[in-house]
Design a protein around this motif. Structure first.
Motif, PDB file in Angstrom:
ATOM      1  N   GLN A   1       5.437  12.355  -0.899  1.00 26.67           N
ATOM      2  CA  GLN A   1       4.842  11.374   0.219  1.00 26.67           C
ATOM      3  C   GLN A   1       5.864  10.493   0.574  1.00 26.67           C
ATOM      4  OE1 GLN A   1       2.316  13.023   1.543  1.00 26.67           O
ATOM      5  NE2 GLN A   1       0.608  13.351   0.143  1.00 26.67           N
TER       6      GLN A   1
ATOM      7  N   GLU B   1       0.947  -1.386   0.029  1.00 29.05           N
ATOM      8  CA  GLU B   1      -0.183   0.050   0.044  1.00 29.05           C
ATOM      9  C   GLU B   1       0.835   1.162  -0.074  1.00 29.05           C
ATOM     10  OE1 GLU B   1      -3.520   2.069   2.577  1.00 29.05           O
ATOM     11  OE2 GLU B   1      -2.543   0.314   3.515  1.00 29.05           O
TER      12      GLU B   1
ATOM     13  N   MET C   1       4.847   5.777  -5.262  1.00 28.43           N
ATOM     14  CA  MET C   1       4.880   5.726  -6.704  1.00 28.43           C
ATOM     15  C   MET C   1       3.731   6.775  -7.378  1.00 28.43           C
ATOM     16  SD  MET C   1       4.995   2.060  -7.737  1.00 28.43           S
ATOM     17  CE  MET C   1       4.491   2.068  -9.379  1.00 28.43           C
ATOM     18  N   LYS C   2       2.640   6.866  -6.471  1.00 25.37           N
ATOM     19  CA  LYS C   2       1.782   7.881  -7.014  1.00 25.37           C
ATOM     20  C   LYS C   2       2.030   9.263  -6.727  1.00 25.37           C
ATOM     21  CE  LYS C   2      -3.439   8.757  -6.850  1.00 25.37           C
ATOM     22  NZ  LYS C   2      -4.846   8.431  -6.147  1.00 25.37           N
ATOM     23  N   ASP C   3       2.556   9.529  -5.490  1.00 25.46           N
ATOM     24  CA  ASP C   3       2.784  10.952  -5.188  1.00 25.46           C
ATOM     25  C   ASP C   3       4.168  10.923  -4.528  1.00 25.46           C
ATOM     26  OD1 ASP C   3       2.908  13.489  -4.131  1.00 25.46           O
ATOM     27  OD2 ASP C   3       1.298  13.511  -3.106  1.00 25.46           O
TER      28      ASP C   3
ATOM     29  N   LEU D   1       2.658   1.751  -3.242  1.00 20.31           N
ATOM     30  CA  LEU D   1       1.762   2.642  -4.315  1.00 20.31           C
ATOM     31  C   LEU D   1       1.610   3.763  -4.266  1.00 20.31           C
ATOM     32  CD1 LEU D   1      -0.975  -0.156  -4.618  1.00 20.31           C
ATOM     33  CD2 LEU D   1       0.949   0.223  -6.279  1.00 20.31           C
ATOM     34  N   ILE D   2       1.268   4.508  -2.856  1.00 22.16           N
ATOM     35  CA  ILE D   2       1.475   5.745  -2.470  1.00 22.16           C
ATOM     36  C   ILE D   2       2.769   6.623  -2.858  1.00 22.16           C
ATOM     37  CG2 ILE D   2       1.282   7.453  -0.626  1.00 22.16           C
ATOM     38  CD1 ILE D   2      -0.406   5.428   0.990  1.00 22.16           C
TER      39      ILE D   2
END
Length: 219
Positions: free
Chosen positions: A178, A167, A173-175, A170-171
């Motif tokens: 963060q 989880e 990779m997306k932003d 993925l966070i």
């Protein structure tokens, strides 16, 4: 008082000190995770300061074990009790260190808005504390069967860690903004996963105490 009675009394004092050490570490774990969830800097600093008491009591236990081995020259089950008790105290001290590491993550994150609700970290903490308390009870009662079951809880902790790792990956990779906090939370989960491993190590020492055989509960 006979020599045997004194030795039994010394062993009981050792067991009680190990139990006290376990209770302190259990409290440290709970407070460290609570400080992270609530972003409570004061509680985090309390955990950090409390590490001294853990270290001091482990040192007392170590001296007790060395003195009893040197003066009583125990063998068979009596020697296993001392060896197991000494190693359990070392694992507990290391668990205390990891609790401090968790609390320091609270301080690093500070009041920055959390990137996700902290649900899994408290779940892992509850499982770790259940393992620890089961282990302490099994140690006092020399309950081999109960100790062996601790490995099942460790499997649950490992599964949650794997899920949270994915989880948070993925966070990140997306932003990418963060990444820093996500890494802190990953460290928190990793510390809790290691706490579960140390509980399994404690269970292995209980198995050794009871049976005289070394077993790998992670197989």
């Amino acid at each position: 008082m006979t020599t045997r009675q004194k030795f039994d009394n010394d062993l009981e004092e050792l067991r009680l000190n190990i139990l006290d050490l376990g209770k302190i570490v259990d409290q440290q774990i709970g407070q460290a995770v609570e400080s992270l969830v609530n972003q409570d800097m004061e509680l985090a600093n309390t955990v950090v300061a409390g590490d001294l008491a853990v270290n001091d009591l482990q040192a007392v236990i170590e001296k007790q074990c060395i003195l009893l081995i040197a003066t009583q020259q125990p063998f068979a089950r009596d020697l296993r009790k001392l060896v197991a008790g000494f190693k359990i105290s070392i694992y507990l001290e290391r668990m205390g260190d990891l609790s401090v590491d968790l609390a320091k993550l609270t301080i690093r994150i500070g009041q920055e808005k959390l990137i996700k609700p902290l649900i899994d970290i408290p779940r892992m903490s509850i499982l770790v504390q259940e393992m620890l308390n089961r282990g302490l009870k099994a140690y006092i009662q020399e309950d081999c069967e109960s100790a062996a079951l601790m490995a099942l809880t460790d499997d649950e902790i490992d599964l949650i860690y794997s899920q949270v790792f994915e989880e948070l990956r993925l966070i990140m990779m997306k932003d990418p903004s963060q990444v820093t906090q996500a890494n802190y939370l990953l460290f928190a989960c990793r510390f809790l996963e290691r706490l579960g491993d140390y509980c399994t190590n404690i269970a292995e020492e209980i198995m050794y105490l009871c049976t005289g055989k070394r077993m790998d509960l992670n197989e």
